[in-house]
Write an enzyme that holds these catalytic residues in place. Structure first.
Site, PDB file in Angstrom:
ATOM      1  N   ASP A  70      56.854 -10.390   0.695  1.00 13.12           N
ATOM      2  CA  ASP A  70      56.880 -10.777   2.033  1.00 13.12           C
ATOM      3  C   ASP A  70      56.533 -12.215   2.250  1.00 13.12           C
ATOM      4  O   ASP A  70      55.787 -12.404   0.964  1.00 13.12           O
ATOM      5  CB  ASP A  70      56.436 -10.047   3.198  1.00 13.12           C
ATOM      6  CG  ASP A  70      54.812  -9.584   2.820  1.00 13.12           C
ATOM      7  OD1 ASP A  70      54.415  -9.990   1.855  1.00 13.12           O
ATOM      8  OD2 ASP A  70      53.961  -9.432   3.801  1.00 13.12           O
ATOM      9  N   TYR A  72      53.984 -15.545   2.855  1.00 10.59           N
ATOM     10  CA  TYR A  72      52.673 -15.886   2.740  1.00 10.59           C
ATOM     11  C   TYR A  72      52.062 -15.575   4.060  1.00 10.59           C
ATOM     12  O   TYR A  72      52.835 -16.097   4.955  1.00 10.59           O
ATOM     13  CB  TYR A  72      52.382 -17.399   2.237  1.00 10.59           C
ATOM     14  CG  TYR A  72      52.546 -17.553   0.795  1.00 10.59           C
ATOM     15  CD1 TYR A  72      52.056 -16.566  -0.203  1.00 10.59           C
ATOM     16  CD2 TYR A  72      53.426 -18.361   0.378  1.00 10.59           C
ATOM     17  CE1 TYR A  72      52.177 -16.970  -1.371  1.00 10.59           C
ATOM     18  CE2 TYR A  72      53.930 -18.587  -0.981  1.00 10.59           C
ATOM     19  CZ  TYR A  72      53.059 -18.028  -1.880  1.00 10.59           C
ATOM     20  OH  TYR A  72      53.449 -17.877  -3.178  1.00 10.59           O
ATOM     21  N   PHE A  83      57.714 -17.212  -2.756  1.00 12.25           N
ATOM     22  CA  PHE A  83      56.603 -17.908  -3.666  1.00 12.25           C
ATOM     23  C   PHE A  83      56.587 -19.469  -3.319  1.00 12.25           C
ATOM     24  O   PHE A  83      55.463 -19.952  -3.796  1.00 12.25           O
ATOM     25  CB  PHE A  83      57.269 -17.757  -5.111  1.00 12.25           C
ATOM     26  CG  PHE A  83      57.159 -16.308  -5.655  1.00 12.25           C
ATOM     27  CD1 PHE A  83      55.942 -15.731  -5.890  1.00 12.25           C
ATOM     28  CD2 PHE A  83      58.204 -15.601  -5.696  1.00 12.25           C
ATOM     29  CE1 PHE A  83      55.828 -14.362  -6.282  1.00 12.25           C
ATOM     30  CE2 PHE A  83      58.355 -14.218  -6.271  1.00 12.25           C
ATOM     31  CZ  PHE A  83      56.997 -13.680  -6.655  1.00 12.25           C
ATOM     32  N   HIS A 193      54.500  -8.394 -11.884  1.00 13.10           N
ATOM     33  CA  HIS A 193      54.422  -9.724 -10.810  1.00 13.10           C
ATOM     34  C   HIS A 193      53.344 -10.837 -11.219  1.00 13.10           C
ATOM     35  O   HIS A 193      52.411 -10.376 -12.291  1.00 13.10           O
ATOM     36  CB  HIS A 193      53.709  -8.904  -9.529  1.00 13.10           C
ATOM     37  CG  HIS A 193      53.961  -9.727  -8.317  1.00 13.10           C
ATOM     38  ND1 HIS A 193      52.831 -10.817  -8.030  1.00 13.10           N
ATOM     39  CD2 HIS A 193      54.981  -9.914  -7.331  1.00 13.10           C
ATOM     40  CE1 HIS A 193      53.494 -11.405  -6.977  1.00 13.10           C
ATOM     41  NE2 HIS A 193      54.364 -10.726  -6.424  1.00 13.10           N
TER      42      HIS A 193
END
Length: 229
Positions: A70, A72, A83, A193
């Site tokens: 989701d 920031y 990202f 991740h």
């Protein structure tokens, strides 16, 4: 699409996704976002940037997909690309680790000056989050509100309509999406991740960027210039 809560969508995507906006889950999602705004809740990114990933990388240009979770949830960070942050915003930890792996993998010596990944998106890298909105300072606050159904359809479309794409699935949540992808027609690369909590478990050293470009070359496509200037 006339509802101002939902931003305009590029015609290339809208041709395939128009019916999604008439589905019950989208009505529920609209009502949720409308209520949030009525209560003066701050939502990231801005409404006109909800579909920034899709509008920057039309379906016919997709070569690589990097799936995030989701947006920031800090002020001025999210702008609709997974990202990525705006150029004048401090680079977040996960993105720092992505850049660190890029430097190790491809031998980049120059530091990355900012965290805006728009240059990647314009080259055919679809920077897609599973959930496209978030409440300020509340991570994963819009999880389960309907976005996942929409973005799953986006992933299916890429798998069905494109050929020889590279899917970069980092972390358990992204890897669950592999069931939506035809691995016989695309390259699917998985790794932990890039978060500081998990990057050392195998994200570092995964060489996804060089492997991605090798595959693009092998399939007669133009490689991605991963350097950010």
């Amino acid at each position: 699409m006339s509802d101002s809560i939902i931003a305009p969508l590029h015609p290339d995507w809208l041709f395939h996704l128009r019916s999604e906006f008439d589905q019950p889950y989208m009505t529920v999602l609209r009502e949720f976002l409308t209520t949030q705004k009525r209560n003066q809740t701050i939502i990231y990114p801005a409404a006109e940037e909800y579909f920034n990933a899709l509008n920057t990388t039309p379906l016919g240009e997709v070569k690589v997909i990097i799936l995030g979770q989701d947006p920031y949830h800090g002020a001025d960070q999210a702008h609709g690309l997974s990202f990525s942050v705006r150029s004048d915003v401090t680079i977040p930890p996960s993105l720092k680790n992505i850049f660190k792996e890029l430097q190790q993998d491809l031998g980049f010596e120059r530091p990355f000056p900012h965290g805006n990944l728009m240059d990647w998106a314009r080259q055919g890298v679809l920077l897609l989050n599973s959930v496209l909105t978030v409440t300020a300072n509340q991570a994963a606050s819009h999880k389960g509100k309907g976005w996942e159904q929409f973005t799953d359809r986006v992933i299916e479309l890429v798998s069905q309509q494109r050929s020889s794409c590279v899917f970069l699935l980092w972390g358990a949540q992204a890897q669950k999406k592999s069931q939506l992808i035809d691995a016989n027609n695309h390259l699917v690369l998985t790794a932990p991740h890039p978060s500081p909590l998990s990057a050392y478990r195998g994200f570092f050293g995964c060489q996804h960027f060089s492997r991605c470009n090798d595959y693009l070359l092998q399939t007669g496509q133009v490689v991605i210039n991963w350097q950010i200037d």
